[in-house]
Design a protein around this motif. Structure first.
Motif, PDB file in Angstrom:
ATOM      1  N   ASN A 211      47.434  41.979  37.634  1.00 28.90           N
ATOM      2  CA  ASN A 211      46.202  42.109  38.299  1.00 28.90           C
ATOM      3  C   ASN A 211      45.304  40.901  37.899  1.00 28.90           C
ATOM      4  OD1 ASN A 211      47.037  44.295  39.782  1.00 28.90           O
ATOM      5  ND2 ASN A 211      45.696  45.634  38.683  1.00 28.90           N
ATOM      6  N   LEU A 212      45.342  40.605  36.567  1.00 22.14           N
ATOM      7  CA  LEU A 212      44.537  39.432  35.938  1.00 22.14           C
ATOM      8  C   LEU A 212      44.867  38.187  36.421  1.00 22.14           C
ATOM      9  CD1 LEU A 212      43.822  41.150  32.263  1.00 22.14           C
ATOM     10  CD2 LEU A 212      42.156  40.514  34.395  1.00 22.14           C
ATOM     11  N   THR A 213      46.330  38.235  36.413  1.00 27.34           N
ATOM     12  CA  THR A 213      47.015  36.761  36.755  1.00 27.34           C
ATOM     13  C   THR A 213      46.623  36.552  38.149  1.00 27.34           C
ATOM     14  OG1 THR A 213      48.917  37.296  35.246  1.00 27.34           O
ATOM     15  CG2 THR A 213      49.017  35.618  37.158  1.00 27.34           C
ATOM     16  N   ALA A 214      46.646  37.513  39.148  1.00 30.26           N
ATOM     17  CA  ALA A 214      46.593  37.485  40.597  1.00 30.26           C
ATOM     18  C   ALA A 214      44.935  36.928  40.692  1.00 30.26           C
ATOM     19  CB  ALA A 214      46.665  38.473  41.301  1.00 30.26           C
ATOM     20  N   LEU A 215      43.951  37.427  39.935  1.00 31.37           N
ATOM     21  CA  LEU A 215      42.766  37.129  39.993  1.00 31.37           C
ATOM     22  C   LEU A 215      42.240  35.934  39.416  1.00 31.37           C
ATOM     23  CD1 LEU A 215      41.333  40.952  39.166  1.00 31.37           C
ATOM     24  CD2 LEU A 215      41.050  39.562  41.175  1.00 31.37           C
ATOM     25  N   GLY A 216      42.629  35.610  38.210  1.00 30.27           N
ATOM     26  CA  GLY A 216      42.428  34.210  37.654  1.00 30.27           C
ATOM     27  C   GLY A 216      41.080  34.402  36.830  1.00 30.27           C
ATOM     28  N   ILE A 217      40.784  35.539  36.329  1.00 34.99           N
ATOM     29  CA  ILE A 217      39.505  35.729  35.706  1.00 34.99           C
ATOM     30  C   ILE A 217      39.485  35.857  34.308  1.00 34.99           C
ATOM     31  CG2 ILE A 217      38.324  36.796  37.919  1.00 34.99           C
ATOM     32  CD1 ILE A 217      38.675  39.459  36.408  1.00 34.99           C
ATOM     33  N   LEU A 218      40.679  35.874  33.690  1.00 34.22           N
ATOM     34  CA  LEU A 218      40.676  36.222  32.310  1.00 34.22           C
ATOM     35  C   LEU A 218      39.835  35.431  31.368  1.00 34.22           C
ATOM     36  CD1 LEU A 218      42.172  38.323  30.354  1.00 34.22           C
ATOM     37  CD2 LEU A 218      44.003  36.465  30.231  1.00 34.22           C
ATOM     38  N   PRO A 219      39.749  34.053  31.642  1.00 31.66           N
ATOM     39  CA  PRO A 219      38.674  33.223  30.664  1.00 31.66           C
ATOM     40  C   PRO A 219      37.286  33.753  30.658  1.00 31.66           C
ATOM     41  CG  PRO A 219      39.882  31.995  32.063  1.00 31.66           C
ATOM     42  CD  PRO A 219      40.280  33.264  32.611  1.00 31.66           C
ATOM     43  N   PHE A 220      36.987  34.600  31.506  1.00 32.49           N
ATOM     44  CA  PHE A 220      35.530  34.903  31.653  1.00 32.49           C
ATOM     45  C   PHE A 220      35.296  36.481  31.128  1.00 32.49           C
ATOM     46  CE2 PHE A 220      36.149  32.409  35.712  1.00 32.49           C
ATOM     47  CZ  PHE A 220      35.528  31.391  34.958  1.00 32.49           C
ATOM     48  N   LEU A 221      36.405  37.087  30.755  1.00 34.77           N
ATOM     49  CA  LEU A 221      36.445  38.465  30.199  1.00 34.77           C
ATOM     50  C   LEU A 221      36.489  38.401  28.608  1.00 34.77           C
ATOM     51  CD1 LEU A 221      38.713  40.373  32.602  1.00 34.77           C
ATOM     52  CD2 LEU A 221      36.223  40.367  32.863  1.00 34.77           C
TER      53      LEU A 221
END
Length: 224
Positions: free
Chosen positions: A121-131
Motif C-alpha cells: 500500500n505504501l509503495t502504491a501511495l508513495g508517501i513513506l518519506p512523509f511518515l
C-alpha cells in the motif's frame, strides 16, 4: 470542532489513504471459494476495519480441518500482492499527507493489515518519506479495536495521544483510536459503515473528503 494544539495525525491505511477495500473483499471471497467455502451470505462490509485474525476466527468453522489460519492468511497475502497493481490512492490522499508534513505535523500510519500488505500500500501511495512511523498488525499483540496500534504509533513519533488525531474509515478503527486517547476524524469513504450510528458516535468530526483534514488541523493546502 477543530483540533487546536495538535502535533500529529495518525492515519488508518485501508479505505482511508488507499482505496483497497474492494481488493480486500475480492481476495477474501476468492480465497474462500478456492477452499470450497461459500461466504455469500455475509453482508457487504461486514469485515471493514477488522483484522485478519478476527476474520479467520469468524469464518474458521466453515473450513475443512486441514485448512489452518496460517495457510489461509498466506493465501490472502499472496492473492492481494498478486493484484497490487490495481491499488489507487483515495482522492487527494498524497497531497494532504504532504501538506501536513509541510505544515510541521508529525504523521504515522496505524494499520490493521500485516507488514506485506502495508508495504504494498505504501509503495502504491508513495508517501513513506512523509511518515515518521508505521504500525502494522505484525507489530502489536492485539490489533484494532484494541488501543495498542494507536498507542504504539504515538509512542514511536514522540507525541502524547491527546495531541494527536486519528483519521479512520471504520468503527473498529475509531474504537481503537478513542481507547488510546486520540481525537478522531471519521472519513465516510464507505457509506455502509459511515451511515451507522456508532460511526458518528465515535467520531469527533465526520468528513467526506480528505482535504477537510487540513482545515480541521489548521494546515494550509498545497498549491494545485
Amino acid at each position: 470542532m477543530t483540533f487546536p494544539e495538535l502535533a500529529a495525525v495518525v492515519w488508518d491505511m485501508d479505505g482511508t489513504l488507499i482505496d483497497s477495500e474492494p481488493l480486500h473483499e475480492r481476495v477474501f471471497y476468492a480465497t474462500c471459494r478456492r477452499h470450497g467455502v461459500n461466504v455469500s451470505d455475509l453482508d457487504a462490509g461486514v469485515f471493514v476495519g477488522v483484522h485478519q485474525y478476527d476474520v479467520w476466527h469468524a469464518v474458521a468453522h466453515r473450513f475443512p480441518p486441514h485448512v489452518t489460519m496460517d495457510s489461509w492468511l498466506a493465501d490472502l497475502d499472496a492473492e492481494y500482492l498478486a493484484d497490487q497493481g490495481s491499488l489507487t490512492a483515495m482522492p487527494g490522499a498524497a497531497g494532504v499527507v504532504q501538506a501536513l508534513h509541510d505544515a510541521g505535523l508529525r504523521q504515522a500510519c496505524a494499520s490493521n493489515s500485516g507488514t506485506k500488505v502495508v508495504a504494498a500500500n505504501l509503495t502504491a501511495l508513495g508517501i513513506l518519506p512523509f511518515l515518521q512511523a508505521t504500525v502494522t498488525l505484525d507489530d502489536v499483540t492485539e490489533g484494532k479495536p484494541g488501543p495498542e496500534p494507536y498507542a504504539r504509533a504515538c509512542a514511536l513519533i514522540g507525541v502524547p495521544p491527546e495531541r494527536a488525531v486519528a483519521v479512520e474509515d471504520s468503527i473498529t478503527g475509531l474504537m481503537s483510536a478513542r481507547a488510546a486517547g486520540l481525537r478522531t476524524i471519521g472519513f465516510a469513504s464507505n457509506r455502509h459503515v459511515a451511515d451507522k450510528p456508532e460511526f458518528h458516535a465515535l467520531a469527533d468530526r465526520v468528513i467526506d473528503r480528505l482535504d477537510e483534514v487540513l482545515t480541521l488541523v489548521g494546515a494550509p493546502a498545497t498549491a494545485g
